[in-house]
Design a protein around this motif. Structure first.
Motif: not given
Length: 194
Positions: A133-150
């Motif tokens: 889960t940690g790597i998943f969340c870090a990957g989201l924050a680093l590489f999919f930030y705009d998607t995460l914000v949406a």
């Protein structure tokens, strides 16, 4: 390594691989929030405890490939959104997080098993979903930030990640691993006696 031991190891890894594929395909259809729950961490931990960190990495990578297939096929809605946004990064994230979770849980088990097999199993059972889960969340924050914000829709990102995006899934994965810790100890003990 003797031929008999190699055969047992190969057979065990093949069995764990099949279990992981079946469990994760079934889990692709069990959702809490935008992502599917992970049921395949327990066999990853068992394989890592029995056969070492390298085997844990292999089993985790197999889990990651099944998750990637679910993302591509649309069985995992959130994963499909990520795959559509960036297929290469989604593939890397799926496989790396699974392989790392298996590898680290195998290392933790090996380091602690001489002192306390149950403590080693419990700790590996905690570490595996934390790394995944940690790597998943870090990957989201680093590489999919705009998607995460949406997805967060204006709410605080830290709150959203912890309590909405991964909260229930992570807690269920952790609970399953903790409940199965005694099973892991029994399986490893039985293998050592045989």
């Amino acid at each position: 390594m003797r031929a008999n031991e190699k055969t047992r190891r190969l057979t065990g890894l093949a069995l764990m691989t099949a279990i992981i594929v079946v469990l994760q395909v079934v889990a692709s259809f069990v959702k809490f929030g935008p992502f599917s729950i992970t049921l395949a961490l327990a066999p990853i931990i068992i394989g890592a405890a029995l056969y070492g960190a390298g085997a844990g990495a292999w089993l985790g990578a197999v889990f990651g490939v099944v998750v990637l297939i679910a993302c591509i096929a649309g069985w995992d809605y959130g994963g499909n959104v990520l795959f559509t946004a960036n297929p290469l990064l989604t593939a890397a994230l799926c496989i790396v997080k699974g392989a790392a979770a298996g590898f680290v849980s195998g290392l933790v088990f090996r380091c602690l098993s001489r002192r306390s097999p149950l403590g080693a199993a419990i700790t590996a059972g905690i570490v595996c979903p934390v790394v995944n889960t940690g790597i998943f969340c870090a990957g989201l924050a680093l590489f999919f930030y705009d998607t995460l914000v949406a997805w967060a829709g204006g709410s605080d990102l830290i709150y959203y990640i912890i309590f909405v995006l991964t909260g229930v899934n992570f807690l269920l994965e952790l609970a399953i691993n903790l409940v199965l810790s005694t099973v892991i100890v029994r399986v490893v003990g039985a293998r050592k006696r045989s």
